[in-house]
Scaffold this active site. Structure first.
Site, PDB file in Angstrom:
ATOM      1  N   LYS B  87       0.850  -1.199   0.000  1.00  0.00           N
ATOM      2  CA  LYS B  87       0.000   0.000   0.000  1.00  0.00           C
ATOM      3  C   LYS B  87       0.885   1.249   0.000  1.00  0.00           C
ATOM      4  O   LYS B  87       1.895   1.298   0.725  1.00  0.00           O
ATOM      5  CB  LYS B  87      -0.903  -0.020   1.231  1.00  0.00           C
ATOM      6  CG  LYS B  87      -1.937   1.099   1.263  1.00  0.00           C
ATOM      7  CD  LYS B  87      -2.861   0.969   2.487  1.00  0.00           C
ATOM      8  CE  LYS B  87      -3.948   2.027   2.494  1.00  0.00           C
ATOM      9  NZ  LYS B  87      -4.881   1.887   3.631  1.00  0.00           N
ATOM     10  N   SER B 162      -9.911   1.717   2.506  1.00  0.00           N
ATOM     11  CA  SER B 162      -9.032   2.508   1.687  1.00  0.00           C
ATOM     12  C   SER B 162      -7.949   1.691   0.991  1.00  0.00           C
ATOM     13  O   SER B 162      -7.351   2.168   0.025  1.00  0.00           O
ATOM     14  CB  SER B 162      -8.343   3.575   2.549  1.00  0.00           C
ATOM     15  OG  SER B 162      -7.472   2.962   3.493  1.00  0.00           O
ATOM     16  N   SER B 186     -10.225  -0.588   6.748  1.00  0.00           N
ATOM     17  CA  SER B 186      -9.598  -0.422   5.432  1.00  0.00           C
ATOM     18  C   SER B 186      -8.857  -1.642   4.900  1.00  0.00           C
ATOM     19  O   SER B 186      -8.369  -1.617   3.763  1.00  0.00           O
ATOM     20  CB  SER B 186      -8.635   0.770   5.457  1.00  0.00           C
ATOM     21  OG  SER B 186      -9.357   1.970   5.468  1.00  0.00           O
TER      22      SER B 186
END
Lengths: 96, 495
Positions: B87, B162, B186
């Protein structure tokens, strides 16, 4: 909870943000809707409840106050948009 | 929508554990695995937009180094040759790291996050950085400054957020595993929406050093994977005390992979009634209840439990998380890294304002303003302190429930993946879609999402499991038991 345009501009100043006129209406209405939802917390009885400030299961341990390797001056400045003489360059903020 | 699973040795279909074992035995080279990964990303990423940056040369160089290590007869790490997508909120030395924000465009960190250091030490390969909602603020990936991630199962739908890029990277089998971060769901919500296994560990289990902070009392790093053991192996590698993050725990790291073979007979599963009320999609409910019935048949004890403060989780979370974000994001000022906008006139404050105005997206600005408001004089007690007290009640709900059960199971998300654009103009509706993942985050508990039977139209559905603090092993045992009957190993055809 309604936020006036003045309230919003004051919050923006506190947040070091600039809000364009075109953004004001949308921000005012979305923040009002969110704060209205948040106001449901008023219905919860919390008189004898302690606040939770952290989810730590144990106190954060302290370490020896020893000097450890760190980023070099060169590495620390490499990503700076403007640097000079081994430091970050900022606009002048002291008179005289 | 077609799903496929073949049995050849195509690196894109191997699990993380299979890749590491084959590389160790010499059945396949780390370089071949990495080339296949990069080829697949080249071919299909334009459709999915899961990666913001692909580290082709660095990944191939790292893979060759693993192969040379093997050739020299040296011991290989437990993730030898395994590509792990990262990420973009995690700092990677020498590789662009933007947190999907314009304010960090072009930023190249001078250091690695601790989880990255640990992955590299385990001989993992890092093929690139994945797309996300800007600063991890969002539930659909539509808040990325670099374009929305598409759900590989249906390109017109969200992969969740997210960590949508990390979830989509695994769902599309660009990689068998990836890292995400979970502040209010997330990891779990995008795992549910993409049919992957996603795991948020106990608060303090994994170092956040080098994670671009959103809300520090909530943020945790964890894996996505195409199988349960893969996630267990990655979590074992990244867990444990780190002197660079004072919030990491001294607790010993268990053998999470060994827990996968434990079995679940006699496991007491609590089912909270508050998670099966108005707003829950009927197909999601049917699928989750079906999985619970199967677990009961297998010898688990299903018991109703109550988490009465669940309905206050959204309000509590959006006060606490935005308050922390307004403080954490003060560091982006145009001076030390990232974007700098110099206005024609004015001083340093004007530079801050101009930089942050151009650098931050709409949702980030909204959350900074909200966080500043709830912390401001006159409103602190009514909003921030009040939310911290309700947080205590939410934690106490879990403490009470765990007196009579070992794990709590419920849907991960109230609906399957929604259409892109469906909620993007209504922030409150978007926030409410996090209702089932927020409570475990507020309580700091480990939680995972496991795919269960999909909708009639083939969209993935997630089954959430929440454990006691530091009892991740229970979740791995339960997920591994469910795996043979789960659609986890299926993936969509992208061509």
């Amino acid at each position: 909870m309604e936020l006036t345009t003045e309230n919003l501009q004051h919050l923006a100043t506190l947040s070091a943000l600039k809000i364009d006129e075109s953004e004001v209406a949308d921000l005012r209405s979305s923040l009002a809707a969110i704060l209205s939802h948040v106001s449901e917390l008023d219905s919860v009885d919390t008189k004898s409840v302690e606040a939770t400030t952290s989810n730590l299961l144990a106190p954060a341990p302290l370490r020896e106050d020893a000097v450890l390797p760190s980023l070099s001056n060169e590495d620390a400045l490499r990503a700076a948009p403007r640097a000079a003489e081994g430091g970050f360059l900022v606009p002048g903020f002291v008179e005289g | 929508m077609e799903a496929s699973r073949t049995t050849d040795l195509s690196p894109v279909e191997l699990t993380a554990v299979e890749i590491a074992e084959h590389v160790k035995k010499g059945d396949i080279t780390a370089e071949a695995v990495t080339k296949a990964t990069l080829d697949r990303i080249d071919t299909f990423n334009p459709k999915v937009n899961a990666f913001l940056h692909v580290s082709r040369d660095e990944a191939l160089e790292a893979a060759r180094a693993v192969d040379q290590k093997r050739a020299r007869g040296e011991a290989l790490g437990v993730l030898a040759g395994v590509p792990v997508a990262i990420k973009d909120a995690l700092s990677t030395r020498g590789t662009p790291t933007t947190s999907a924000s314009k304010i960090l465009e072009g930023y190249i960190p001078p250091y690695d996050a601790t989880v990255i250091t640990r992955l590299r030490a385990a001989d993992a390969i890092l093929p690139g950085k994945t797309n996300m909602d800007e600063f991890a603020m969002g539930s659909s990936n539509e808040n990325s400054a670099y374009g929305t991630v598409k759900n590989p199962w249906d390109l017109t739908r969200t992969p969740g957020g997210s960590s949508g890029g990390s979830a989509a990277a695994v769902a599309a089998r660009f990689t068998s595993t990836s890292l995400g971060s979970d502040t209010g769901g997330s990891i779990r919500q995008p795992a549910a929406l993409t049919g992957t296994f996603g795991f948020k560990p106990t608060y303090g289990r994994v170092s956040r050093f080098g994670l671009i902070a959103f809300a520090s009392s909530l943020d945790q790093i964890g894996p996505f994977a195409s199988d349960v053991r893969g996630a267990a192996r990655v979590l074992s590698v990244i867990s444990g005390r780190d002197t660079k993050d004072a919030t990491t725990l001294e607790a010993a790291v268990p053998d999470f992979e060994a827990a996968c073979t434990r079995g679940v007979k006699g496991l007491r599963i609590g089912v909270p009634e508050e998670y099966f009320q108005k707003g829950l999609d009927p197909e999601v409910e049917a699928s989750v209840r079906g999985a619970l019935a199967e677990l009961e048949k297998a010898g688990c004890i299903i018991k109703p439990v109550s988490l009465p403060h669940t309905r206050f989780a959204v309000a509590t979370y959006y006060v606490i998380a935005t308050a922390e974000a307004s403080s954490n994001l003060a560091r982006f000022d145009g001076i030390r890294y990232g974007l700098r906008v110099e206005p024609e006139r004015g001083g340093i404050k004007d530079l801050y304002g101009a930089t942050r105005d151009r650098g931050f997206g709409k949702e980030v600005k909204r959350r900074i303003l909200l966080g500043t408001f709830v912390l401001s004089a006159g409103y602190y007690d009514a909003y921030y302190l009040k939310a911290q007290k309700v947080r205590t009640l939410i934690k106490q709900d879990f403490d009470k429930a765990f007196e009579s059960v070992d794990v709590i199971c419920a849907p991960t998300s109230p609906t399957p993946a929604f259409k892109l654009g469906e909620k993007s103009n209504d922030p409150l509706a978007m926030y409410l879609s996090d209702i089932y993942t927020l409570p475990a985050s507020l309580a700091g508990l480990p939680a995972a999402s496991m795919p269960v039977a999909p909708t009639k139209s083939g969209l993935p559905i997630g089954f959430q499991m929440v454990g006691r603090a530091l009892e991740e092993e229970t979740l791995f045992a339960l997920a591994a038991f469910m795996e043979p009957s789960s659609p986890l190993r299926s993936f969509p055809k992208l061509s």
